[in-house]
Design an enzyme around this catalytic site. Structure first.
Site, mmCIF file in Angstrom:
data_model
loop_
_atom_site.group_PDB
_atom_site.id
_atom_site.type_symbol
_atom_site.label_atom_id
_atom_site.label_comp_id
_atom_site.label_asym_id
_atom_site.label_seq_id
_atom_site.Cartn_x
_atom_site.Cartn_y
_atom_site.Cartn_z
ATOM 1 N N ARG A 259 0.859 -1.198 0.000
ATOM 2 C CA ARG A 259 0.000 0.000 0.000
ATOM 3 C C ARG A 259 0.890 1.241 0.000
ATOM 4 O O ARG A 259 1.780 1.370 0.830
ATOM 5 C CB ARG A 259 -0.875 -0.025 1.252
ATOM 6 C CG ARG A 259 -1.892 1.068 1.320
ATOM 7 C CD ARG A 259 -2.671 0.994 2.624
ATOM 8 N NE ARG A 259 -3.563 -0.144 2.703
ATOM 9 C CZ ARG A 259 -4.117 -0.583 3.840
ATOM 10 N NH1 ARG A 259 -3.851 0.025 4.991
ATOM 11 N NH2 ARG A 259 -4.930 -1.623 3.837
ATOM 12 N N LYS B 28 -5.999 7.357 12.092
ATOM 13 C CA LYS B 28 -6.376 7.889 10.774
ATOM 14 C C LYS B 28 -6.835 9.344 10.857
ATOM 15 O O LYS B 28 -7.625 9.695 11.730
ATOM 16 C CB LYS B 28 -7.484 7.021 10.189
ATOM 17 C CG LYS B 28 -7.023 5.581 10.003
ATOM 18 C CD LYS B 28 -8.084 4.711 9.401
ATOM 19 C CE LYS B 28 -7.505 3.347 9.057
ATOM 20 N NZ LYS B 28 -8.523 2.448 8.500
ATOM 21 N N CYS C 93 -15.190 -3.236 -0.169
ATOM 22 C CA CYS C 93 -13.791 -3.491 0.208
ATOM 23 C C CYS C 93 -13.259 -4.664 -0.616
ATOM 24 O O CYS C 93 -14.006 -5.345 -1.312
ATOM 25 C CB CYS C 93 -13.710 -3.816 1.687
ATOM 26 S SG CYS C 93 -14.366 -5.446 2.052
HETATM 27 FE FE1 SRM Z 1 -8.941 -1.911 6.171
HETATM 28 C C1 SRM Z 1 -7.573 -4.486 7.886
HETATM 29 C C2 SRM Z 1 -8.088 -3.314 3.270
HETATM 30 C C3 SRM Z 1 -9.644 1.000 4.635
HETATM 31 C C4 SRM Z 1 -10.695 -0.905 8.938
HETATM 32 N N1 SRM Z 1 -7.944 -3.576 5.680
HETATM 33 C C5 SRM Z 1 -7.417 -4.509 6.533
HETATM 34 C C6 SRM Z 1 -6.564 -5.532 5.788
HETATM 35 C C7 SRM Z 1 -5.164 -5.036 5.761
HETATM 36 C C8 SRM Z 1 -6.695 -6.990 6.278
HETATM 37 C C9 SRM Z 1 -5.707 -7.486 7.304
HETATM 38 O O1 SRM Z 1 -5.505 -6.836 8.344
HETATM 39 O O2 SRM Z 1 -5.168 -8.564 7.066
HETATM 40 C C10 SRM Z 1 -7.225 -5.429 4.380
HETATM 41 C C11 SRM Z 1 -6.358 -5.816 3.202
HETATM 42 C C12 SRM Z 1 -7.204 -6.415 2.103
HETATM 43 C C13 SRM Z 1 -6.493 -6.612 0.850
HETATM 44 O O3 SRM Z 1 -6.394 -7.775 0.411
HETATM 45 O O4 SRM Z 1 -6.050 -5.643 0.244
HETATM 46 C C14 SRM Z 1 -7.762 -4.015 4.415
HETATM 47 N N2 SRM Z 1 -8.764 -1.256 4.318
HETATM 48 C C15 SRM Z 1 -8.484 -2.014 3.232
HETATM 49 C C16 SRM Z 1 -8.712 -1.247 1.943
HETATM 50 C C17 SRM Z 1 -7.746 -1.611 0.830
HETATM 51 C C18 SRM Z 1 -10.163 -1.479 1.497
HETATM 52 C C19 SRM Z 1 -10.510 -1.018 0.110
HETATM 53 O O5 SRM Z 1 -11.133 -1.821 -0.579
HETATM 54 O O6 SRM Z 1 -10.199 0.105 -0.274
HETATM 55 C C20 SRM Z 1 -8.588 0.196 2.475
HETATM 56 C C21 SRM Z 1 -7.181 0.708 2.450
HETATM 57 C C22 SRM Z 1 -7.107 2.084 2.972
HETATM 58 C C23 SRM Z 1 -5.773 2.738 2.839
HETATM 59 O O7 SRM Z 1 -5.406 3.071 1.720
HETATM 60 O O8 SRM Z 1 -5.124 2.974 3.860
HETATM 61 C C24 SRM Z 1 -9.020 -0.006 3.919
HETATM 62 N N3 SRM Z 1 -9.912 -0.208 6.728
HETATM 63 C C25 SRM Z 1 -10.182 0.831 5.890
HETATM 64 C C26 SRM Z 1 -11.153 1.693 6.491
HETATM 65 C C27 SRM Z 1 -11.760 2.935 5.867
HETATM 66 C C28 SRM Z 1 -10.975 4.165 6.195
HETATM 67 O O9 SRM Z 1 -9.922 4.109 6.817
HETATM 68 O O10 SRM Z 1 -11.422 5.246 5.809
HETATM 69 C C29 SRM Z 1 -11.477 1.143 7.725
HETATM 70 C C30 SRM Z 1 -12.545 1.657 8.694
HETATM 71 C C31 SRM Z 1 -12.150 2.896 9.405
HETATM 72 C C32 SRM Z 1 -11.440 2.564 10.673
HETATM 73 O O11 SRM Z 1 -10.247 2.283 10.623
HETATM 74 O O12 SRM Z 1 -12.090 2.535 11.711
HETATM 75 C C33 SRM Z 1 -10.674 -0.053 7.859
HETATM 76 N N4 SRM Z 1 -9.065 -2.549 8.103
HETATM 77 C C34 SRM Z 1 -9.888 -2.034 9.064
HETATM 78 C C35 SRM Z 1 -9.787 -2.836 10.247
HETATM 79 C C36 SRM Z 1 -10.582 -2.639 11.557
HETATM 80 C C37 SRM Z 1 -9.965 -1.658 12.465
HETATM 81 C C38 SRM Z 1 -10.679 -1.611 13.795
HETATM 82 O O13 SRM Z 1 -10.777 -0.543 14.363
HETATM 83 O O14 SRM Z 1 -11.102 -2.643 14.302
HETATM 84 C C39 SRM Z 1 -8.879 -3.883 9.946
HETATM 85 C C40 SRM Z 1 -8.427 -5.015 10.883
HETATM 86 C C41 SRM Z 1 -7.543 -4.570 11.983
HETATM 87 O O15 SRM Z 1 -7.033 -3.447 12.005
HETATM 88 O O16 SRM Z 1 -7.347 -5.385 12.874
HETATM 89 C C42 SRM Z 1 -8.461 -3.670 8.588
HETATM 90 FE FE1 SF4 Z 2 -11.406 -5.045 5.358
HETATM 91 FE FE2 SF4 Z 2 -13.069 -6.230 3.739
HETATM 92 FE FE3 SF4 Z 2 -10.873 -7.501 4.532
HETATM 93 FE FE4 SF4 Z 2 -12.813 -7.117 6.242
HETATM 94 S S1 SF4 Z 2 -12.959 -8.338 4.384
HETATM 95 S S2 SF4 Z 2 -10.627 -6.682 6.607
HETATM 96 S S3 SF4 Z 2 -13.651 -5.190 5.635
HETATM 97 S S4 SF4 Z 2 -10.930 -5.697 3.246
#
Ligand code: SRM
Ligand code: SF4
Length: 577
Positions: free
Chosen positions: A81, A218, A436
């Protein structure tokens, strides 16, 4: 009455705290792991540290069972990323990403919900080469993931170029100010010299300390009336306040977040609360002090309750304001008034102050060549001639920005040749949709998301057509698990994966991203989704008042209760139909 409980903040530190502490400022044994030819993976501990460098180890889940049957290790691969504050990239950077996706990735790029790129499918042996390729194009991946401040979001604002440039510069300043100081990234990926002496480290992390933050952090900056960055979902949100077109400063909003765990009411999505106002020159100072409060008070004993929203909810907004004012040694001003209209994007051509901007709909942010829709090739050709920049929107779309009048004709020809504005025929629902990644790369996915939402939309669009409201703007978001990467809890209609083919369905989010939605149906498959939505859509078409949005209507009609705070997200509704 709220069913949520304020989280406990005592107990032993989580294991990751020790891994961070012992990592020598994020080095761990990543270098050794990359060199090990026996496996396509790296160790679990290094994997956790790797996130701070902007990469995740994953495996192809489509072939996981087959590999297991064949007694092979999972098909390990890495996601990378990039960090692009405000989603702004140059045509050269676009071409570099496109080239790296071809050489080392899976021939696709993913535009993310936080305005950046991800590449998937990179093998361990190519990880360093890919990072170096990005670096040569002046892109970095440092702190794109991990327990640290992530990519800073910023309103894409094609209408007011001058204000956009100003606010964008502030987002870069905040982003740069909160970067980690460690040289580990440069040593590991860019072969810089070590800055460690024989007695150990000579580095410090003045803002973060050696264990960084308890959890990811964030920040995003919105420019009303657009709330495209979903300011209320950010740990720390800034709302630009303009008077007579001039930037006066920023309202400060704290404690938003989307993630939760199914069945655990101590976890919940939350909307941030506006606590004050600061002038632009105070922005980085405010951001730094907020981050240090989370560093010092965030929960390091339970990662499920470690996000900043829980720190604030556990102690209260007033406590937080006092703590912040004390650390600043001055007080935030009273918040200024602002008004948000929507959290979506405006499509098509728009003229800014003196240049043109074209917003393209990119379904779920996936850039690839589809049958009959050569999206990736078309954008590559545009990048070759474009003299402005690209802006990745917070809704996974793309703006070809700052097109000169001279260049516009050529861009229009390429857009037509490669059929890039097919999106103009999409329904209002699809134009406001996000999903997502989920399967096959996301290790946490419980259900399909990006690969499923388009076909579900086809079916919902049939209902909308029958009801005569296919042009109605309605936000719909899908996430493959309750982590909420598509910010589903702020959508008017949302689906959160529970198991393959099964989703919880939520209704009632605010069209402008200021209100959470509420659980309407649990663990349902496609047939039940469509059967549940059909009567609501028809009733909405018949009964809505002038300008009434779908999310507001379902509350007025009694389908779900209004949720104004995440603390009420899980309360069982007694009035829903
Ligand atoms: Fe996310 C984890 C993808 C935005 C909340 N997110 C992940 C992981 C890295 C899975 C992992 O931990 O193994 C995903 C990778 C999937 C893949 O195969 O690419 C993933 N998140 C994404 C993306 C790529 C989704 C998308 O389709 O665009 C976004 C990348 C953003 C970036 O460029 O930085 C993405 N993730 C978000 C958002 C939205 C935002 O930030 O505006 C959220 C919700 C907002 C928030 O953080 O509260 C978000 N992602 C999570 C969480 C839950 C965090 C929590 O508070 O519990 C996880 C899991 C974790 O952190 O344990 C997670
Ligand atoms: Fe984020 Fe979607 Fe993966 Fe859940 S399934 S961690 S919402 S990218």
């Amino acid at each position: 009455m709220s069913e949520n409980k304020v989280p406990e903040q005592n107990g032993p530190l989580v294991e990751l705290e020790k891994i961070k502490e012992d990592s020598n400022f994020l080095r761990g044994t990543i270098v050794e792991g990359l060199e090990d030819p026996i496996t396509g993976a790296i160790s679990d501990d290094d994997n956790k540290l790797l996130k701070f460098h902007g990469s995740y180890q994953q495996d192809d889940r489509d072939i996981r069972d087959e590999r297991r049957r064949q007694k092979l290790e999972p098909a390990y691969q890495f996601m990378i990323r990039v960090r692009t504050p405000g989603g702004v990239t140059t045509p050269d950077q676009w071409l570099t990403m496109d080239d790296l996706a071809h050489k080392y990735g899976n021939e696709t790029m993913k535009l993310t919900t936080r305005q950046t790129f991800q590449l998937h499918g990179i093998l361990k042996r190519n990880l360093k080469k890919t990072m170096q390729g990005m670096n040569e194009a002046l892109m970095t991946t440092i702190a794109a993931c991990g327990d640290i401040n992530r990519n800073v979001m910023c309103n894409v604002n094609p209408e007011q170029s001058a204000v956009h440039s100003e606010v964008y510069e502030w987002s870069k300043k905040v982003s740069d100010h909160l970067l980690p100081e460690t040289n580990a990234y440069h040593e590991i990926w860019l072969d810089d010299e070590k800055v460690i002496d024989s007695r150990g480290t000579v580095e410090t992390e003045p803002i973060y300390g050696s264990t960084y933050l308890p959890r990811k952090f964030k920040i995003g900056i919105a420019v009303p009336p657009s709330n495209d960055i979903d300011v209320f979902s950010q740990d720390l949100g800034f709302i630009a306040i303009l008077e007579d077109g001039q930037l006066k400063g920023f309202n400060v909003a704290v404690g938003g977040g989307m993630g939760m765990t199914h069945g655990d009411t101590k976890t919940y999505p939350q909307v941030s609360r506006v606590i004050g106002f600061c002038t632009p020159e105070k922005l980085t100072e405010v951001a730094e002090k907020v981050v240090t409060i989370q560093r010092d008070f965030g929960n390091r004993t339970d990662r499920k309750n470690a996000r900043f929203k829980y720190t604030i909810d556990a102690r209260g907004v007033d406590w937080f304001k006092n703590e912040l004012n004390e650390r600043l040694e001055w007080n935030l001003d009273e918040p200024r008034t602002y008004h948000f209209e929507s959290n979506g994007d405006r499509y098509g051509w728009l003229k800014g102050d003196d240049k043109w901007h074209l917003t393209l709909f990119i379904q779920n942010g996936r850039i690839k060549d589809f049958d009959d829709y050569p999206l990736r090739t078309g954008l590559r050709e545009i990048a070759r001639v474009h003299t402005g920049d690209f802006r990745i929107t917070p809704n996974q779309n793309l703006i070809i920005a700052n097109v000169t009048s001279k260049n516009k004709k050529q861009i229009i020809e390429l857009v037509e040749k490669y059929k890039l504005t097919e999106g103009k025929h999409y329904s209002g629902l699809r134009r406001n949709s996000m999903a997502c990644v989920a399967f096959p790369t996301c290790g946490l996915a419980m259900a399909e998301s990006e690969r499923y939402l388009p076909s579900l939309l086809d079916k919902i669009e049939v209902i909308l057509d029958e009801a005569g409201i296919s042009e109605e703007e309605i936000t719909i978001r899908m996430s493959g698990c309750p982590n909420g990467c598509s910010r589903p809890s702020l959508a008017e209609i949302a689906f959160i994966g529970k198991a393959p083919g099964k989703y919880n369905m939520y209704l009632g989010g605010g069209f402008n991203g200021s209100r959470l939605n509420k659980l309407y149906r649990e663990n349902i498959g496609e047939e039940e989704i469509l059967n549940s939505l059909r009567p609501i859509i028809f009733q909405y078409a018949k009964e809505r008042e002038q300008g009434e949005h779908f999310g507001d209507y379902v509350i007025r009609a009694g389908y779900v209760e209004e949720v104004l705070s995440g603390l009420d997200f899980h309360t069982t509704s007694t009035t829903s139909k």
